[in-house]
Design an enzyme around this catalytic site. Structure first.
Site, PDB file in Angstrom:
ATOM      1  CB  SER A   2     -35.487 -89.362   9.982  1.00 53.73           C
ATOM      2  OG  SER A   2     -35.063 -91.382  10.068  1.00 53.73           O
TER       3      SER A   2
ATOM      4  CE1 TYR B 124     -31.638 -89.122  12.938  1.00 56.78           C
ATOM      5  CE2 TYR B 124     -32.880 -91.240  12.635  1.00 56.78           C
ATOM      6  CZ  TYR B 124     -32.814 -89.760  12.520  1.00 56.78           C
ATOM      7  OH  TYR B 124     -32.569 -88.720  11.399  1.00 56.78           O
TER       8      TYR B 124
END
Length: 222
Positions: A126, A139
């Site tokens: 990501s 995250y």
């Protein structure tokens, strides 16, 4: 055809990755049993493979029948939208287990098969794995750790190709949840499509044998 295992292939980006690789690879779709995973496997003529990142001790036995593997794609992941002060220890534990420890355990279990196939390991990371995203504390930390694991794997296993893919925001259910947390309306047109990220990833996987794509960064144009 070469073989590819994809985790989290029941929906979203995982399903798009399976669709993108189906013309060039024999697919093993890994995850917990579900109707969604069965549907993708049936549509693509793929095999499902029961892998549970919440039961790490079961992973070596689950993949023992695989003696040669060309591609392993780590796509499964979870996200709990929360700033540091809002986050909880159980959320951190689950995030690290699914996003980091699970991929480590599966990679270690499949190393002999990947060596036999001169394989490639692909980590769907990501943008948060490069720069921490506000409101995604656990995250972001997990994706940073996953990036470091990919770098270590590349350094320590020179016989393998190791690729980290860092997409920007993708139009998925996870994105809808994040928009809801942020109090914003969700418009998929503002984000990358899962199919676009899958195509870019497939291009890296299908790169000529003398090419080693270390990192892919892709952002939405909008």
């Amino acid at each position: 055809m070469p073989t590819a295992m994809i985790t989290g292939a029941g929906r979203g980006l995982g399903a798009a990755l399976a669709t993108a690789l189906a013309p060039t690879h024999t697919l093993f779709l890994a995850g917990r049993p579900s109707a969604a995973l069965d549907e993708v496997a049936g549509r693509l003529g793929a095999t499902t493979w029961e892998i549970d990142f919440n039961d790490l001790e079961s992973i070596p036995a689950a993949v023992e029948p695989i003696v040669e593997l060309d591609v392993l794609v780590h796509n499964a992941g979870v996200a709990y939208p929360a700033r540091v002060g809002e986050s909880t220890v159980p959320e951190w534990q689950d995030t690290m287990s699914v996003n980091v420890v699970g991929p480590v355990a599966l990679t270690l279990a499949l190393l002999p098969a990947l060596h036999a196939g001169g394989g490639q390991v692909v980590f769907i990371n990501s943008g948060a794995g490069i720069n921490a995203s506000p409101g995604l504390a656990s995250y972001s930390a997990s994706k940073s750790a996953l990036r470091s694991f990919a770098d270590s794997l590349r350094n320590d296993e020179p016989g393998l190709r190791v690729t980290s893919v860092h997409p920007g925001r993708i139009a998925t259910d996870m994105q809808q949840d994040l928009n809801a947390y942020e109090g914003r309306d969700y418009d998929p047109a503002n984000y990358l499509s899962a199919e676009t990220v899958a195509r870019v990833t497939a291009d890296a996987i299908n790169a000529p044998a003398d090419a080693h794509v270390h990192e892919v960064i892709v952002r939405p144009r909008a």
